[in-house]
Design a protein around this motif. Structure first.
Motif, short mmCIF file in Angstrom:
data_model
loop_
_atom_site.label_atom_id
_atom_site.label_comp_id
_atom_site.label_asym_id
_atom_site.label_seq_id
_atom_site.Cartn_x
_atom_site.Cartn_y
_atom_site.Cartn_z
N SER A 46 13.74 65.31 65.95
CA SER A 46 14.16 66.41 66.80
C SER A 46 12.97 67.00 67.55
O SER A 46 13.07 67.36 68.73
CB SER A 46 14.83 67.50 65.96
OG SER A 46 15.27 68.57 66.78
N GLU A 100 25.72 72.39 70.47
CA GLU A 100 24.85 71.31 70.94
C GLU A 100 25.30 69.95 70.43
O GLU A 100 25.18 68.94 71.13
CB GLU A 100 23.41 71.59 70.51
CG GLU A 100 22.37 70.68 71.13
CD GLU A 100 22.24 70.84 72.65
OE1 GLU A 100 21.72 69.92 73.30
OE2 GLU A 100 22.65 71.89 73.17
N TRP A 101 25.84 69.93 69.19
CA TRP A 101 26.32 68.66 68.64
C TRP A 101 27.46 68.07 69.48
O TRP A 101 27.72 66.87 69.43
CB TRP A 101 26.82 68.85 67.21
CG TRP A 101 25.76 68.81 66.14
CD1 TRP A 101 25.33 69.86 65.38
CD2 TRP A 101 25.01 67.67 65.71
NE1 TRP A 101 24.34 69.44 64.50
CE2 TRP A 101 24.14 68.10 64.68
CE3 TRP A 101 24.99 66.33 66.09
CZ2 TRP A 101 23.25 67.24 64.04
CZ3 TRP A 101 24.10 65.46 65.45
CH2 TRP A 101 23.26 65.91 64.44
N TRP A 108 23.94 63.94 71.41
CA TRP A 108 24.33 64.27 70.05
C TRP A 108 25.82 64.07 69.78
O TRP A 108 26.24 63.90 68.63
CB TRP A 108 23.94 65.73 69.74
CG TRP A 108 22.50 65.99 70.01
CD1 TRP A 108 21.96 66.56 71.13
CD2 TRP A 108 21.40 65.64 69.18
NE1 TRP A 108 20.60 66.61 71.05
CE2 TRP A 108 20.22 66.05 69.86
CE3 TRP A 108 21.28 65.04 67.93
CZ2 TRP A 108 18.95 65.87 69.32
CZ3 TRP A 108 20.01 64.86 67.39
CH2 TRP A 108 18.87 65.27 68.08
N ILE A 147 19.21 58.36 67.78
CA ILE A 147 18.24 59.19 68.51
C ILE A 147 16.88 58.51 68.55
O ILE A 147 16.18 58.55 69.58
CB ILE A 147 18.14 60.59 67.88
CG1 ILE A 147 19.47 61.35 68.04
CG2 ILE A 147 16.99 61.38 68.47
CD1 ILE A 147 19.89 61.59 69.49
N CYS A 151 19.83 68.91 66.05
CA CYS A 151 19.98 68.85 67.50
C CYS A 151 19.23 69.97 68.23
O CYS A 151 18.97 69.85 69.44
CB CYS A 151 21.46 68.87 67.88
SG CYS A 151 22.37 70.28 67.22
#
Length: 448
Positions: A20, A75-76, A81, A166, A384
């Motif tokens: 992250s 945000e997810w 994400w 990610i 995230c």
């Protein structure tokens, strides 16, 4: 020292917080970032994020974390994400086994959820087993004296998939990854002559890598690289197990909310690829003080050098935890209650006495060394957005939230006993040595 986007940055640890950090720094224009990890591929077997799923929730007794949880959920659902988030809902219950502490925690959680303007529209009270089954018909157990509430806004993230996905995106965006037990394993930090400035890392293969800033994001293993972390961060582990389902059984349970009896444990909808249902008991956890050479420091066996204990813990969970998980299944999914548990493991976290994170410069290092630690079992949901807080730290030069600063002394964090005093946990904290003795006794009994 002020940092700009050309600063040479090392991130030690390719777990959820390390990635992250790389993600948000790259997004902000930082161009020289290298991630080190001892594993040859991500997610690392040692990472707490190497897991099927983790709860993503906003319900906290503390409005500060509720706000962050809400931000994380939003945000997810976006961009990079979104593929990993599943808004199944979160069924929070109190079982018929609950003691006084559990009842108090449940009541406080219910009140917080019902009175918070952002949470309350998504809450449905469930005052009886019948009402619980109306929201989740698959729970065919007695649910004797169970009650609870459903939060429809919450869910889970596929944690191992998120780390894998990610990290792949970051590699394509120019983030360098140095992986493997020789090139990627950072054995020690390198300091300038006066010992006050961290100037890089030395890996197991003997190579010294120079950097202007080093970020230690090793979770439970952090004190093996920054020993003073052990003054207030305790490596602690909890049991994780799985039930193997058939494709048909998996289909029946797909779409269920997270089922969380706060005094017993929780499980998720099964994973469609592996047909595994993950289940975890709730308790105070297990530390490893006796297995380390660092005084009053708990470390996972792999970091403390106790290879024998590491082997003894592999594929094993304590009998008490197994019994607790079976009580949960008997009450909720009785047709699974006697199934064998598979892929059993102890999952390690970095724990603090107040469950607060540490996102700060290490004192007396001229702001050249940052530690990210103290996830306390509630850190993955923030993956995230977490790196944004690291970027803010670098750009401001100080941690603006007092709760996330470096602790100045050991205080109440020394020793293993305080684990059971954490407000949202139950039972007594124990040592991994007790698990080893239990397994040895069990093995001896079965072979006699």
């Amino acid at each position: 020292m002020a940092y700009d986007t050309s600063t040479r940055i090392a991130i030690v640890g390719g777990g959820c917080w390390g990635l992250s950090t790389a993600y948000h720094l790259e997004k902000a224009g930082y161009t020289d970032i290298t991630v080190f990890d001892r594993s040859s591929e991500l997610p690392s077997p040692q990472s707490a994020a190497n897991d099927l799923n983790k709860i993503v929730r906003a319900q906290y007794a503390d409005d500060f974390y509720t706000g962050l949880g809400l931000e994380a959920i939003a945000e997810w659902k976006q961009g990079d994400w979104a593929p990993y988030f599943h808004q199944t809902g979160h069924l929070v219950m109190l079982s018929g086994y609950a003691g006084e502490k559990a009842q108090g925690i449940f009541e406080d959680a219910a009140i917080c959820s019902q009175t918070n303007a952002s949470l309350s529209p998504h809450i449905s009270e469930l005052d009886s087993p019948e009402e619980i089954r109306q929201c989740c018909w698959q729970l065919t157990g007695d649910l004797a004296h169970f009650r609870g509430y459903l939060n429809r806004s919450e869910g889970y993230a596929s944690s191992a998939d998120a780390v894998k996905g990610i990290s792949a995106k970051l590699a394509k965006r120019g983030i360098r990854f140095v992986l493997g037990p020789d090139k990627g394993l950072v054995k020690n930090l390198v300091y300038a002559g006066d010992g006050r400035r961290c100037t890089g890392v030395r890996t197991r293969d003997g190579t010294t890598h120079s950097f202007e800033l080093v970020v230690c994001a090793l979770g439970a293993y952090g004190a093996s690289l920054v020993p003073k972390l052990g003054q207030f961060c305790v490596a602690r582990c909890w049991s994780v197990a799985h039930v193997q389902l058939t494709v048909e059984e998996c289909t029946i349970l797909r779409g269920i909310p997270i089922v969380n009896a706060i005094d017993l444990g929780f499980f998720f909808e099964p994973d469609p690829e592996t047909c595994l249902l993950k289940i975890t008991p709730l308790g105070a956890g297990y530390s490893n003080f006796s297995g380390t050479t660092q005084t009053n420091t708990s470390l996972p066996p792999l970091a403390s050098g106790d290879i024998g204990q590491n082997k003894a813990l592999s594929g094993y969970i304590p009998e008490a935890d197994e019994a607790q998980m079976r009580r949960l299944l008997h009450q909720t999914l009785p047709w699974l209650a006697d199934r064998p548990f598979v892929h059993k493991k102890m999952c390690w976290f970095s724990d603090t006495v107040d469950s607060e994170y540490c996102i700060d410069f290490v004192p007396n290092t001229d702001r050249s060394l940052v530690v990210l630690s103290g996830d306390s079992g509630h850190g993955f949901k923030m993956m995230c957005i977490f790196g944004k807080w690291v970027r803010e730290l670098l750009e401001s030069g100080r941690q603006k939230h007092a709760r996330w600063t470096w602790r100045k002394g050991p205080g109440d964090s020394q020793g293993a006993d305080w684990g059971g005093n954490v407000s949202w946990r139950f039972g007594e904290a124990s040592e991994t040595g007790d698990i080893v003795k239990e397994r040895e006794a069990r093995t001896a009994k079965s072979s006699s």
